[in-house]
Design a protein around this motif. Sequence first.
Motif, PDB file in Angstrom:
ATOM      1  N   VAL A  57      -9.908  16.220 114.517  1.00 14.65           N
ATOM      2  CA  VAL A  57     -10.515  17.335 113.773  1.00 14.65           C
ATOM      3  C   VAL A  57      -9.422  18.205 113.168  1.00 14.65           C
ATOM      4  O   VAL A  57      -9.490  18.596 111.993  1.00 14.65           O
ATOM      5  N   ARG A  58      -8.392  18.525 113.953  1.00 14.01           N
ATOM      6  CA  ARG A  58      -7.288  19.341 113.434  1.00 14.01           C
ATOM      7  C   ARG A  58      -6.516  18.592 112.354  1.00 14.01           C
ATOM      8  O   ARG A  58      -6.108  19.174 111.339  1.00 14.01           O
ATOM      9  N   VAL A  59      -6.295  17.303 112.577  1.00 13.12           N
ATOM     10  CA  VAL A  59      -5.570  16.498 111.599  1.00 13.12           C
ATOM     11  C   VAL A  59      -6.332  16.448 110.279  1.00 13.12           C
ATOM     12  O   VAL A  59      -5.748  16.609 109.195  1.00 13.12           O
ATOM     13  N   ALA A  60      -7.643  16.233 110.339  1.00 15.03           N
ATOM     14  CA  ALA A  60      -8.447  16.159 109.125  1.00 15.03           C
ATOM     15  C   ALA A  60      -8.433  17.487 108.369  1.00 15.03           C
ATOM     16  O   ALA A  60      -8.360  17.513 107.131  1.00 15.03           O
ATOM     17  N   ALA A  61      -8.487  18.600 109.097  1.00 14.74           N
ATOM     18  CA  ALA A  61      -8.457  19.908 108.437  1.00 14.74           C
ATOM     19  C   ALA A  61      -7.119  20.135 107.736  1.00 14.74           C
ATOM     20  O   ALA A  61      -7.063  20.619 106.600  1.00 14.74           O
ATOM     21  N   ALA A  62      -6.011  19.775 108.408  1.00 15.61           N
ATOM     22  CA  ALA A  62      -4.700  19.919 107.791  1.00 15.61           C
ATOM     23  C   ALA A  62      -4.554  18.997 106.587  1.00 15.61           C
ATOM     24  O   ALA A  62      -3.946  19.372 105.570  1.00 15.61           O
ATOM     25  N   PHE A  63      -5.115  17.807 106.684  1.00 17.24           N
ATOM     26  CA  PHE A  63      -5.041  16.855 105.575  1.00 17.24           C
ATOM     27  C   PHE A  63      -5.795  17.376 104.356  1.00 17.24           C
ATOM     28  O   PHE A  63      -5.325  17.246 103.217  1.00 17.24           O
ATOM     29  N   GLU A  64      -6.945  17.975 104.566  1.00 19.52           N
ATOM     30  CA  GLU A  64      -7.715  18.520 103.449  1.00 19.52           C
ATOM     31  C   GLU A  64      -6.983  19.691 102.792  1.00 19.52           C
ATOM     32  O   GLU A  64      -7.068  19.877 101.568  1.00 19.52           O
ATOM     33  N   SER A  91      -0.540  13.327  98.026  1.00 16.50           N
ATOM     34  CA  SER A  91      -1.585  14.069  98.731  1.00 16.50           C
ATOM     35  C   SER A  91      -1.153  14.566 100.101  1.00 16.50           C
ATOM     36  O   SER A  91      -1.930  15.248 100.770  1.00 16.50           O
ATOM     37  N   GLN A  92       0.070  14.247 100.537  1.00 12.33           N
ATOM     38  CA  GLN A  92       0.541  14.679 101.851  1.00 12.33           C
ATOM     39  C   GLN A  92       1.935  15.267 101.740  1.00 12.33           C
ATOM     40  O   GLN A  92       2.709  14.939 100.830  1.00 12.33           O
ATOM     41  N   ASN A  93       2.279  16.107 102.720  1.00 10.50           N
ATOM     42  CA  ASN A  93       3.565  16.801 102.697  1.00 10.50           C
ATOM     43  C   ASN A  93       4.746  15.844 102.709  1.00 10.50           C
ATOM     44  O   ASN A  93       5.779  16.117 102.090  1.00 10.50           O
ATOM     45  N   ALA A 152      -5.984  19.609  98.800  1.00 11.56           N
ATOM     46  CA  ALA A 152      -6.318  20.671  97.857  1.00 11.56           C
ATOM     47  C   ALA A 152      -5.066  21.244  97.200  1.00 11.56           C
ATOM     48  O   ALA A 152      -5.058  21.551  96.001  1.00 11.56           O
ATOM     49  N   ARG A 153      -3.991  21.383  97.955  1.00  8.62           N
ATOM     50  CA  ARG A 153      -2.749  21.949  97.417  1.00  8.62           C
ATOM     51  C   ARG A 153      -2.144  21.045  96.361  1.00  8.62           C
ATOM     52  O   ARG A 153      -1.592  21.519  95.365  1.00  8.62           O
ATOM     53  N   TYR A 154      -2.228  19.727  96.577  1.00  8.30           N
ATOM     54  CA  TYR A 154      -1.576  18.779  95.679  1.00  8.30           C
ATOM     55  C   TYR A 154      -2.577  18.087  94.755  1.00  8.30           C
ATOM     56  O   TYR A 154      -2.347  16.971  94.315  1.00  8.30           O
ATOM     57  N   ALA A 155      -3.676  18.757  94.450  1.00  8.03           N
ATOM     58  CA  ALA A 155      -4.716  18.138  93.610  1.00  8.03           C
ATOM     59  C   ALA A 155      -4.190  17.754  92.236  1.00  8.03           C
ATOM     60  O   ALA A 155      -4.660  16.779  91.639  1.00  8.03           O
ATOM     61  N   GLY A 201      12.545  17.442  94.249  1.00  8.55           N
ATOM     62  CA  GLY A 201      12.664  18.474  93.234  1.00  8.55           C
ATOM     63  C   GLY A 201      11.557  19.501  93.242  1.00  8.55           C
ATOM     64  O   GLY A 201      11.671  20.543  92.597  1.00  8.55           O
ATOM     65  N   ALA A 202      10.460  19.209  93.968  1.00 10.10           N
ATOM     66  CA  ALA A 202       9.325  20.139  94.006  1.00 10.10           C
ATOM     67  C   ALA A 202       9.196  20.850  95.342  1.00 10.10           C
ATOM     68  O   ALA A 202       8.243  21.609  95.543  1.00 10.10           O
ATOM     69  N   VAL A 203      10.141  20.633  96.255  1.00  6.17           N
ATOM     70  CA  VAL A 203      10.022  21.204  97.603  1.00  6.17           C
ATOM     71  C   VAL A 203      10.052  22.729  97.559  1.00  6.17           C
ATOM     72  O   VAL A 203       9.221  23.399  98.193  1.00  6.17           O
ATOM     73  N   VAL A 204      11.001  23.311  96.835  1.00  4.13           N
ATOM     74  CA  VAL A 204      11.119  24.778  96.807  1.00  4.13           C
ATOM     75  C   VAL A 204       9.869  25.399  96.207  1.00  4.13           C
ATOM     76  O   VAL A 204       9.383  26.435  96.679  1.00  4.13           O
ATOM     77  N   ARG A 205       9.305  24.758  95.199  1.00  2.38           N
ATOM     78  CA  ARG A 205       8.138  25.326  94.520  1.00  2.38           C
ATOM     79  C   ARG A 205       6.869  25.171  95.347  1.00  2.38           C
ATOM     80  O   ARG A 205       6.060  26.103  95.432  1.00  2.38           O
ATOM     81  N   LEU A 206       6.684  24.006  95.943  1.00  2.00           N
ATOM     82  CA  LEU A 206       5.419  23.710  96.624  1.00  2.00           C
ATOM     83  C   LEU A 206       5.442  24.026  98.114  1.00  2.00           C
ATOM     84  O   LEU A 206       4.378  24.135  98.722  1.00  2.00           O
TER      85      LEU A 206
END
Length: 504
Positions: free
Chosen positions: A412-419, A431-433, A423-426, A439-444
Amino acid sequence: MLAAVHSATLIGVDGQPVTVEVHVSSGLPAYQVVGLPDAAVRESRERVRAAILSSGLEWPQRRITVNLAPGGVRKSGSGLELAVALGVLGANDALPAGVLDGVAVLGELGLDGSVRPVPGTLALVDALARAGTASVVVPLANASEAELVGGLRVRAARTLGELRACLKGEQPWPDWDPPPPDPDADTTSLLGDDELADLADVRGLPFARQALEVAAAGGHHLLLCGPPGTGKTMLARRLGTILPPLCPAEALEVTRIHSAAGEPVAGRLARRRPFRAPHHTASTAALVGGGSGRARPGEITLAHRGVLFLDELGEFAPSSLDALRQPLEERAVRISRQPVSLTLPAAFQLVACSNPCPCGGGARGCRCSEAQRERYRRRLSAPLLDRFDLRVRVVAPEPADVRGERSADVAVRVAAAFERQRARYADWPWSQNAHVAAGAVVRLLPLRREADDAWRLLIAEHSLTGRGATRIRRVARTLADLDDSAGITADHLEQAASMRGDVP
Protein backbone atom coordinates in the motif's frame (compact mmCIF):
# COMPACT_ATOMS: atom_id res chain seq x y z
CA MET A 1 0.05 -18.25 -62.06
CA LEU A 2 1.02 -15.87 -59.26
CA ALA A 3 -0.54 -15.42 -55.81
CA ALA A 4 0.42 -13.14 -52.91
CA VAL A 5 -0.46 -13.62 -49.22
CA HIS A 6 0.37 -11.25 -46.38
CA SER A 7 2.05 -12.58 -43.24
CA ALA A 8 4.75 -11.57 -40.73
CA THR A 9 7.96 -12.80 -39.13
CA LEU A 10 9.72 -12.05 -35.84
CA ILE A 11 12.83 -9.90 -35.60
CA GLY A 12 13.89 -9.80 -31.97
CA VAL A 13 10.66 -9.04 -30.10
CA ASP A 14 9.01 -7.09 -32.93
CA GLY A 15 7.05 -8.21 -35.94
CA GLN A 16 8.00 -7.55 -39.55
CA PRO A 17 5.27 -7.70 -42.22
CA VAL A 18 6.11 -10.13 -45.01
CA THR A 19 4.50 -10.67 -48.40
CA VAL A 20 4.58 -14.32 -49.48
CA GLU A 21 4.57 -14.50 -53.27
CA VAL A 22 4.03 -17.92 -54.87
CA HIS A 23 4.62 -18.48 -58.58
CA VAL A 24 3.59 -21.76 -60.23
CA SER A 25 4.96 -22.22 -63.73
CA SER A 26 5.51 -24.95 -66.28
CA GLY A 27 8.62 -27.10 -66.14
CA LEU A 28 9.98 -29.98 -64.12
CA PRO A 29 8.51 -30.27 -60.60
CA ALA A 30 10.61 -28.17 -58.20
CA TYR A 31 10.21 -26.06 -55.06
CA GLN A 32 12.45 -23.15 -54.18
CA VAL A 33 12.23 -20.48 -51.47
CA VAL A 34 14.06 -17.17 -51.88
CA GLY A 35 14.16 -14.04 -49.71
CA LEU A 36 16.67 -14.91 -46.95
CA PRO A 37 14.80 -17.86 -45.36
CA ASP A 38 16.30 -19.70 -42.41
CA ALA A 39 16.44 -23.48 -42.11
CA ALA A 40 12.92 -23.76 -40.68
CA VAL A 41 11.45 -21.81 -43.59
CA ARG A 42 13.41 -23.84 -46.14
CA GLU A 43 12.10 -27.05 -44.57
CA SER A 44 8.50 -25.88 -45.02
CA ARG A 45 8.28 -27.61 -48.42
CA GLU A 46 7.62 -31.06 -46.99
CA ARG A 47 5.18 -29.86 -44.33
CA VAL A 48 3.24 -27.67 -46.78
CA ARG A 49 3.07 -30.43 -49.38
CA ALA A 50 1.92 -33.07 -46.86
CA ALA A 51 -0.67 -30.69 -45.35
CA ILE A 52 -2.18 -29.91 -48.77
CA LEU A 53 -2.36 -33.58 -49.75
CA SER A 54 -3.77 -34.60 -46.33
CA SER A 55 -6.50 -31.99 -46.81
CA GLY A 56 -7.63 -33.71 -50.01
CA LEU A 57 -6.27 -30.96 -52.25
CA GLU A 58 -3.99 -31.11 -55.27
CA TRP A 59 -0.26 -30.39 -55.09
CA PRO A 60 0.82 -28.88 -58.43
CA GLN A 61 3.37 -31.04 -60.24
CA ARG A 62 5.12 -28.00 -61.67
CA ARG A 63 7.85 -25.54 -60.76
CA ILE A 64 6.97 -23.60 -57.58
CA THR A 65 8.91 -20.49 -56.55
CA VAL A 66 8.20 -18.85 -53.18
CA ASN A 67 9.49 -15.31 -52.66
CA LEU A 68 9.47 -13.75 -49.17
CA ALA A 69 9.46 -9.97 -49.50
CA PRO A 70 11.19 -7.77 -48.48
CA GLY A 71 14.14 -9.80 -49.73
CA GLY A 72 16.75 -8.10 -47.53
CA VAL A 73 15.19 -9.15 -44.20
CA ARG A 74 15.99 -12.53 -42.63
CA LYS A 75 12.84 -14.71 -42.28
CA SER A 76 12.77 -17.21 -39.41
CA GLY A 77 10.46 -19.73 -37.84
CA SER A 78 7.58 -21.79 -39.14
CA GLY A 79 4.85 -19.16 -38.88
CA LEU A 80 4.87 -18.49 -42.64
CA GLU A 81 3.81 -22.03 -43.62
CA LEU A 82 0.06 -21.38 -43.67
CA ALA A 83 0.60 -18.33 -45.89
CA VAL A 84 2.79 -20.40 -48.23
CA ALA A 85 0.13 -23.14 -48.44
CA LEU A 86 -2.62 -20.62 -49.26
CA GLY A 87 -0.33 -19.05 -51.83
CA VAL A 88 0.17 -22.43 -53.51
CA LEU A 89 -3.57 -23.04 -53.52
CA GLY A 90 -4.24 -19.57 -54.90
CA ALA A 91 -1.66 -19.92 -57.65
CA ASN A 92 -3.16 -23.34 -58.52
CA ASP A 93 -6.70 -21.88 -58.83
CA ALA A 94 -7.89 -23.72 -55.70
CA LEU A 95 -9.06 -20.44 -54.10
CA PRO A 96 -11.34 -17.74 -55.54
CA ALA A 97 -9.54 -14.65 -56.80
CA GLY A 98 -9.37 -11.76 -54.33
CA VAL A 99 -10.44 -13.82 -51.34
CA LEU A 100 -7.21 -12.95 -49.48
CA ASP A 101 -7.21 -9.22 -50.26
CA GLY A 102 -6.57 -7.30 -47.03
CA VAL A 103 -6.14 -10.56 -45.09
CA ALA A 104 -2.95 -11.65 -43.33
CA VAL A 105 -2.24 -15.24 -42.33
CA LEU A 106 -0.13 -16.73 -39.54
CA GLY A 107 0.34 -20.37 -38.64
CA GLU A 108 2.48 -23.50 -38.70
CA LEU A 109 1.22 -26.60 -40.50
CA GLY A 110 1.17 -30.16 -39.32
CA LEU A 111 1.52 -33.05 -41.76
CA ASP A 112 -2.18 -33.83 -41.27
CA GLY A 113 -3.20 -30.30 -42.30
CA SER A 114 -3.75 -29.00 -38.78
CA VAL A 115 -2.85 -25.39 -38.04
CA ARG A 116 -0.51 -25.13 -35.06
CA PRO A 117 0.20 -22.10 -32.84
CA VAL A 118 3.19 -19.84 -33.44
CA PRO A 119 5.24 -17.85 -30.90
CA GLY A 120 5.05 -14.08 -30.91
CA THR A 121 1.49 -13.85 -32.22
CA LEU A 122 0.89 -10.62 -30.29
CA ALA A 123 3.94 -8.91 -31.82
CA LEU A 124 3.18 -10.26 -35.29
CA VAL A 125 -0.47 -9.15 -35.26
CA ASP A 126 0.52 -5.75 -33.84
CA ALA A 127 2.95 -5.25 -36.75
CA LEU A 128 0.26 -6.24 -39.25
CA ALA A 129 -2.26 -3.87 -37.67
CA ARG A 130 0.22 -1.01 -37.89
CA ALA A 131 0.73 -1.87 -41.57
CA GLY A 132 -2.99 -1.41 -42.22
CA THR A 133 -4.14 -5.02 -42.35
CA ALA A 134 -7.92 -5.25 -41.93
CA SER A 135 -8.21 -8.94 -41.01
CA VAL A 136 -5.87 -11.66 -39.75
CA VAL A 137 -6.21 -15.45 -39.65
CA VAL A 138 -4.35 -17.13 -36.79
CA PRO A 139 -4.27 -20.63 -35.27
CA LEU A 140 -7.18 -21.32 -32.95
CA ALA A 141 -4.83 -21.52 -29.96
CA ASN A 142 -3.56 -17.98 -30.65
CA ALA A 143 -6.92 -16.31 -31.29
CA SER A 144 -7.38 -14.84 -27.80
CA GLU A 145 -3.83 -13.50 -27.85
CA ALA A 146 -4.37 -11.88 -31.27
CA GLU A 147 -7.51 -10.14 -29.98
CA LEU A 148 -5.42 -8.23 -27.45
CA VAL A 149 -4.16 -5.97 -30.24
CA GLY A 150 -7.48 -4.54 -31.39
CA GLY A 151 -8.14 -2.54 -34.53
CA LEU A 152 -8.53 -5.50 -36.88
CA ARG A 153 -10.75 -8.55 -37.31
CA VAL A 154 -9.41 -11.83 -35.95
CA ARG A 155 -10.34 -15.15 -37.54
CA ALA A 156 -9.28 -18.58 -36.29
CA ALA A 157 -8.19 -21.65 -38.25
CA ARG A 158 -8.10 -25.26 -37.04
CA THR A 159 -7.12 -27.04 -40.26
CA LEU A 160 -6.07 -26.04 -43.75
CA GLY A 161 -9.10 -27.70 -45.32
CA GLU A 162 -11.49 -25.93 -42.96
CA LEU A 163 -9.76 -22.60 -43.60
CA ARG A 164 -10.19 -23.03 -47.36
CA ALA A 165 -13.90 -23.77 -46.88
CA CYS A 166 -14.31 -20.67 -44.67
CA LEU A 167 -12.56 -18.44 -47.20
CA LYS A 168 -14.85 -19.77 -49.94
CA GLY A 169 -17.92 -19.13 -47.77
CA GLU A 170 -18.85 -22.81 -47.59
CA GLN A 171 -18.91 -22.94 -43.77
CA PRO A 172 -18.82 -20.44 -40.88
CA TRP A 173 -15.65 -19.40 -39.13
CA PRO A 174 -14.97 -21.33 -35.91
CA ASP A 175 -15.41 -19.70 -32.52
CA TRP A 176 -12.97 -20.03 -29.64
CA ASP A 177 -13.27 -20.15 -25.89
CA PRO A 178 -12.24 -17.10 -23.87
CA PRO A 179 -8.96 -17.40 -21.97
CA PRO A 180 -9.16 -18.95 -18.49
CA PRO A 181 -9.53 -16.49 -15.62
CA ASP A 182 -6.34 -14.99 -14.29
CA PRO A 183 -5.42 -16.45 -10.89
CA ASP A 184 -5.62 -13.98 -8.04
CA ALA A 185 -2.29 -12.17 -7.83
CA ASP A 186 -2.48 -12.15 -4.03
CA THR A 187 -2.45 -15.95 -3.89
CA THR A 188 0.14 -16.58 -6.59
CA SER A 189 3.32 -18.03 -5.14
CA LEU A 190 6.75 -16.83 -6.12
CA LEU A 191 8.40 -19.76 -4.39
CA GLY A 192 6.34 -22.71 -5.58
CA ASP A 193 2.92 -24.25 -5.49
CA ASP A 194 3.13 -25.26 -1.83
CA GLU A 195 4.36 -22.06 -0.22
CA LEU A 196 3.11 -18.50 -0.42
CA ALA A 197 5.68 -15.73 -0.35
CA ASP A 198 5.08 -12.90 2.10
CA LEU A 199 7.34 -10.39 3.82
CA ALA A 200 5.85 -11.46 7.12
CA ASP A 201 7.89 -14.67 6.78
CA VAL A 202 11.09 -12.66 7.26
CA ARG A 203 12.06 -12.17 10.89
CA GLY A 204 14.07 -9.13 11.91
CA LEU A 205 16.28 -7.40 9.32
CA PRO A 206 14.55 -3.99 9.69
CA PHE A 207 17.22 -2.09 7.74
CA ALA A 208 17.25 -4.55 4.84
CA ARG A 209 13.44 -4.57 4.79
CA GLN A 210 13.40 -0.78 4.55
CA ALA A 211 15.89 -0.93 1.66
CA LEU A 212 13.66 -3.46 -0.11
CA GLU A 213 10.66 -1.14 0.29
CA VAL A 214 12.64 1.80 -1.08
CA ALA A 215 13.81 -0.31 -4.04
CA ALA A 216 10.25 -1.34 -4.83
CA ALA A 217 8.88 2.19 -4.59
CA GLY A 218 11.55 3.95 -6.65
CA GLY A 219 12.77 1.22 -8.99
CA HIS A 220 16.27 1.29 -7.50
CA HIS A 221 18.91 -1.39 -8.04
CA LEU A 222 19.61 -3.29 -4.79
CA LEU A 223 22.56 -5.39 -3.60
CA LEU A 224 22.26 -7.46 -0.42
CA CYS A 225 25.53 -8.79 0.98
CA GLY A 226 26.00 -11.04 3.98
CA PRO A 227 26.91 -14.52 5.20
CA PRO A 228 24.82 -17.56 4.22
CA GLY A 229 21.61 -18.08 6.18
CA THR A 230 20.98 -14.42 7.02
CA GLY A 231 17.82 -14.24 4.87
CA LYS A 232 19.14 -12.36 1.81
CA THR A 233 17.55 -14.60 -0.80
CA MET A 234 14.35 -15.02 1.20
CA LEU A 235 13.97 -11.26 1.42
CA ALA A 236 14.86 -10.55 -2.21
CA ARG A 237 12.41 -13.12 -3.57
CA ARG A 238 9.61 -11.32 -1.79
CA LEU A 239 10.22 -8.10 -3.68
CA GLY A 240 7.68 -9.21 -6.27
CA THR A 241 4.94 -9.21 -3.63
CA ILE A 242 5.20 -5.44 -3.02
CA LEU A 243 5.93 -4.07 -6.50
CA PRO A 244 3.38 -1.63 -7.98
CA PRO A 245 1.09 -3.16 -10.63
CA LEU A 246 1.66 -2.78 -14.36
CA CYS A 247 -0.24 -0.04 -16.15
CA PRO A 248 -2.13 -1.13 -19.32
CA ALA A 249 0.62 0.06 -21.69
CA GLU A 250 3.30 -1.73 -19.67
CA ALA A 251 1.17 -4.89 -19.48
CA LEU A 252 0.84 -4.98 -23.27
CA GLU A 253 4.57 -4.41 -23.66
CA VAL A 254 5.51 -7.17 -21.21
CA THR A 255 3.04 -9.63 -22.73
CA ARG A 256 4.35 -8.95 -26.23
CA ILE A 257 7.96 -9.60 -25.19
CA HIS A 258 7.14 -12.89 -23.47
CA SER A 259 5.01 -13.99 -26.41
CA ALA A 260 7.88 -13.28 -28.81
CA ALA A 261 10.20 -15.31 -26.58
CA GLY A 262 7.88 -18.30 -26.92
CA GLU A 263 6.63 -18.22 -23.33
CA PRO A 264 2.93 -18.96 -22.71
CA VAL A 265 0.73 -15.89 -22.23
CA ALA A 266 -2.64 -17.71 -21.97
CA GLY A 267 -4.36 -15.14 -24.18
CA ARG A 268 -4.42 -12.38 -21.56
CA LEU A 269 -2.30 -9.41 -20.54
CA ALA A 270 0.28 -9.77 -17.80
CA ARG A 271 -0.81 -8.44 -14.44
CA ARG A 272 2.37 -8.76 -12.41
CA ARG A 273 5.81 -7.42 -13.11
CA PRO A 274 8.26 -10.08 -14.35
CA PHE A 275 10.61 -11.62 -11.80
CA ARG A 276 13.47 -13.42 -13.53
CA ALA A 277 16.04 -15.41 -11.55
CA PRO A 278 18.60 -17.07 -13.88
CA HIS A 279 21.14 -19.57 -12.54
CA HIS A 280 24.69 -18.31 -12.03
CA THR A 281 25.91 -20.59 -14.86
CA ALA A 282 23.91 -18.55 -17.41
CA SER A 283 26.00 -17.40 -20.37
CA THR A 284 26.38 -13.81 -21.53
CA ALA A 285 24.03 -14.49 -24.46
CA ALA A 286 21.45 -15.94 -22.08
CA LEU A 287 21.58 -12.81 -19.94
CA VAL A 288 21.74 -10.01 -22.52
CA GLY A 289 20.34 -11.80 -25.59
CA GLY A 290 21.66 -12.89 -28.95
CA GLY A 291 22.92 -16.40 -29.63
CA SER A 292 23.39 -18.25 -32.90
CA GLY A 293 20.74 -18.01 -35.60
CA ARG A 294 17.87 -15.65 -34.79
CA ALA A 295 18.86 -13.22 -32.06
CA ARG A 296 16.67 -14.04 -29.08
CA PRO A 297 15.83 -11.83 -26.10
CA GLY A 298 17.88 -12.50 -22.99
CA GLU A 299 16.93 -12.42 -19.33
CA ILE A 300 17.34 -8.63 -19.14
CA THR A 301 14.71 -8.20 -21.86
CA LEU A 302 12.41 -10.81 -20.30
CA ALA A 303 12.74 -8.82 -17.04
CA HIS A 304 11.67 -5.59 -18.82
CA ARG A 305 9.40 -3.54 -16.51
CA GLY A 306 10.22 -6.02 -13.75
CA VAL A 307 13.06 -7.50 -11.70
CA LEU A 308 16.21 -9.39 -12.65
CA PHE A 309 17.33 -11.27 -9.53
CA LEU A 310 20.90 -12.58 -9.50
CA ASP A 311 21.47 -14.84 -6.51
CA GLU A 312 25.09 -15.71 -5.67
CA LEU A 313 26.26 -12.70 -7.66
CA GLY A 314 29.94 -13.52 -7.13
CA GLU A 315 29.51 -16.88 -8.88
CA PHE A 316 28.43 -15.34 -12.20
CA ALA A 317 31.10 -14.98 -14.87
CA PRO A 318 32.68 -11.49 -14.58
CA SER A 319 32.30 -10.97 -18.33
CA SER A 320 28.56 -11.68 -18.09
CA LEU A 321 28.13 -9.24 -15.19
CA ASP A 322 30.08 -6.48 -16.93
CA ALA A 323 27.86 -6.93 -20.00
CA LEU A 324 25.01 -5.59 -17.83
CA ARG A 325 26.65 -2.22 -17.26
CA GLN A 326 25.51 -0.54 -20.47
CA PRO A 327 21.91 -1.87 -20.39
CA LEU A 328 21.61 -0.70 -16.77
CA GLU A 329 22.36 2.87 -17.89
CA GLU A 330 20.55 2.94 -21.24
CA ARG A 331 17.64 0.62 -20.32
CA ALA A 332 18.07 -1.08 -23.69
CA VAL A 333 20.49 -3.56 -25.23
CA ARG A 334 21.91 -3.41 -28.75
CA ILE A 335 22.74 -6.70 -30.42
CA SER A 336 24.62 -6.80 -33.70
CA ARG A 337 24.38 -10.02 -35.69
CA GLN A 338 24.99 -10.37 -39.39
CA PRO A 339 22.97 -9.19 -41.23
CA VAL A 340 20.85 -7.28 -38.68
CA SER A 341 21.31 -5.04 -35.66
CA LEU A 342 18.62 -5.11 -32.99
CA THR A 343 17.72 -2.85 -30.09
CA LEU A 344 15.81 -4.75 -27.42
CA PRO A 345 14.06 -3.16 -24.41
CA ALA A 346 15.79 -3.76 -21.08
CA ALA A 347 14.23 -1.44 -18.49
CA PHE A 348 14.76 -3.85 -15.60
CA GLN A 349 15.46 -3.48 -11.90
CA LEU A 350 18.58 -5.37 -10.79
CA VAL A 351 18.45 -7.08 -7.40
CA ALA A 352 21.38 -9.25 -6.32
CA CYS A 353 22.61 -11.22 -3.34
CA SER A 354 26.25 -11.94 -2.60
CA ASN A 355 28.44 -13.52 0.04
CA PRO A 356 31.34 -11.45 1.37
CA CYS A 357 33.88 -14.16 0.47
CA PRO A 358 34.04 -17.66 -1.09
CA CYS A 359 33.38 -19.48 2.21
CA GLY A 360 30.59 -17.08 3.16
CA GLY A 361 32.11 -15.92 6.43
CA GLY A 362 29.29 -17.33 8.55
CA ALA A 363 29.01 -17.78 12.30
CA ARG A 364 32.33 -19.66 12.47
CA GLY A 365 34.20 -16.81 10.85
CA CYS A 366 35.98 -16.53 7.53
CA ARG A 367 38.35 -19.34 6.59
CA CYS A 368 39.56 -17.74 3.35
CA SER A 369 43.02 -16.38 2.79
CA GLU A 370 43.48 -12.73 1.91
CA ALA A 371 44.36 -13.76 -1.65
CA GLN A 372 41.09 -15.73 -1.96
CA ARG A 373 39.04 -12.82 -0.64
CA GLU A 374 40.74 -10.38 -3.00
CA ARG A 375 40.20 -12.71 -5.97
CA TYR A 376 36.51 -13.03 -5.03
CA ARG A 377 36.09 -9.26 -4.72
CA ARG A 378 37.61 -8.73 -8.16
CA ARG A 379 34.82 -10.76 -9.71
CA LEU A 380 32.54 -7.75 -9.09
CA SER A 381 33.93 -4.75 -10.91
CA ALA A 382 33.78 -1.30 -9.36
CA PRO A 383 31.72 0.14 -12.26
CA LEU A 384 29.09 -2.57 -11.73
CA LEU A 385 28.95 -2.02 -7.96
CA ASP A 386 28.65 1.74 -8.55
CA ARG A 387 25.41 1.14 -10.49
CA PHE A 388 23.63 -0.24 -7.41
CA ASP A 389 21.63 2.56 -5.78
CA LEU A 390 21.26 0.54 -2.58
CA ARG A 391 24.09 -1.57 -1.11
CA VAL A 392 23.09 -3.14 2.18
CA ARG A 393 25.02 -5.48 4.46
CA VAL A 394 22.72 -8.11 5.99
CA VAL A 395 23.44 -9.67 9.40
CA ALA A 396 21.74 -12.71 10.85
CA PRO A 397 18.54 -11.97 12.79
CA GLU A 398 18.41 -12.60 16.52
CA PRO A 399 16.30 -15.52 17.81
CA ALA A 400 14.04 -13.05 19.61
CA ASP A 401 13.28 -11.07 16.43
CA VAL A 402 9.60 -11.07 15.53
CA ARG A 403 7.88 -11.30 12.17
CA GLY A 404 7.62 -8.09 10.22
CA GLU A 405 4.81 -6.44 8.29
CA ARG A 406 2.80 -8.33 5.71
CA SER A 407 3.48 -7.73 2.05
CA ALA A 408 -0.03 -6.33 1.58
CA ASP A 409 0.62 -3.55 4.12
CA VAL A 410 3.98 -2.60 2.59
CA ALA A 411 2.52 -2.73 -0.94
CA VAL A 412 0.00 0.00 0.00
CA ARG A 413 2.81 2.42 0.88
CA VAL A 414 4.79 1.44 -2.21
CA ALA A 415 1.79 2.00 -4.48
CA ALA A 416 1.10 5.42 -2.95
CA ALA A 417 4.73 6.49 -3.43
CA PHE A 418 4.68 5.16 -6.99
CA GLU A 419 1.59 7.19 -7.85
CA ARG A 420 3.24 10.35 -6.50
CA GLN A 421 6.18 9.73 -8.83
CA ARG A 422 3.93 8.99 -11.80
CA ALA A 423 2.09 12.28 -11.26
CA ARG A 424 5.35 14.23 -10.87
CA TYR A 425 6.85 12.83 -14.07
CA ALA A 426 3.67 12.87 -16.18
CA ASP A 427 5.36 15.09 -18.79
CA TRP A 428 8.69 13.26 -18.73
CA PRO A 429 9.82 9.99 -20.39
CA TRP A 430 10.16 8.15 -17.07
CA SER A 431 7.89 7.32 -14.18
CA GLN A 432 10.17 6.49 -11.22
CA ASN A 433 12.88 8.31 -9.30
CA ALA A 434 15.59 5.82 -10.24
CA HIS A 435 15.23 6.77 -13.91
CA VAL A 436 15.43 10.57 -13.61
CA ALA A 437 18.13 11.80 -16.01
CA ALA A 438 21.23 13.25 -14.38
CA GLY A 439 20.65 16.59 -16.08
CA ALA A 440 17.18 16.89 -14.55
CA VAL A 441 18.03 15.90 -10.97
CA VAL A 442 18.45 19.45 -9.61
CA ARG A 443 15.22 20.60 -11.24
CA LEU A 444 13.01 17.62 -10.43
CA LEU A 445 14.52 16.50 -7.11
CA PRO A 446 14.82 19.75 -5.15
CA LEU A 447 16.24 19.90 -1.64
CA ARG A 448 14.67 21.77 1.22
CA ARG A 449 16.61 24.86 2.22
CA GLU A 450 17.94 23.28 5.42
CA ALA A 451 19.19 20.24 3.46
CA ASP A 452 21.60 22.17 1.20
CA ASP A 453 24.42 22.20 3.75
CA ALA A 454 23.86 18.54 4.57
CA TRP A 455 24.07 17.70 0.86
CA ARG A 456 27.41 19.46 0.37
CA LEU A 457 28.82 17.92 3.54
CA LEU A 458 27.67 14.48 2.43
CA ILE A 459 29.46 14.77 -0.91
CA ALA A 460 32.68 15.89 0.78
CA GLU A 461 32.66 13.27 3.57
CA HIS A 462 32.01 10.31 1.26
CA SER A 463 34.08 11.61 -1.69
CA LEU A 464 31.13 10.84 -3.94
CA THR A 465 31.45 10.59 -7.68
CA GLY A 466 28.89 12.37 -9.82
CA ARG A 467 27.07 9.09 -10.40
CA GLY A 468 27.14 8.20 -6.71
CA ALA A 469 25.81 11.60 -5.64
CA THR A 470 23.02 11.44 -8.20
CA ARG A 471 21.96 7.96 -7.07
CA ILE A 472 21.87 9.01 -3.41
CA ARG A 473 19.67 11.99 -4.29
CA ARG A 474 17.27 9.74 -6.24
CA VAL A 475 17.00 7.39 -3.26
CA ALA A 476 16.42 10.34 -0.94
CA ARG A 477 13.54 11.46 -3.17
CA THR A 478 12.00 7.99 -2.88
CA LEU A 479 12.29 8.14 0.91
CA ALA A 480 10.53 11.51 0.76
CA ASP A 481 7.76 10.02 -1.39
CA LEU A 482 7.27 7.21 1.12
CA ASP A 483 6.96 9.90 3.82
CA ASP A 484 4.66 11.98 1.55
CA SER A 485 7.11 14.87 1.83
CA ALA A 486 7.15 17.63 -0.78
CA GLY A 487 10.92 18.11 -0.53
CA ILE A 488 14.04 16.16 0.38
CA THR A 489 15.17 16.75 3.96
CA ALA A 490 18.58 16.27 5.55
CA ASP A 491 17.26 13.15 7.26
CA HIS A 492 16.29 11.67 3.89
CA LEU A 493 19.80 12.35 2.57
CA GLU A 494 21.41 10.68 5.58
CA GLN A 495 19.20 7.62 5.26
CA ALA A 496 19.93 7.37 1.54
CA ALA A 497 23.69 7.59 2.17
CA SER A 498 23.51 4.90 4.86
CA MET A 499 21.86 2.56 2.36
CA ARG A 500 24.77 2.89 -0.04
CA GLY A 501 27.41 1.12 2.02
CA ASP A 502 30.74 -0.29 0.90
CA VAL A 503 30.00 -3.94 0.12
CA PRO A 504 30.96 -6.68 -0.42
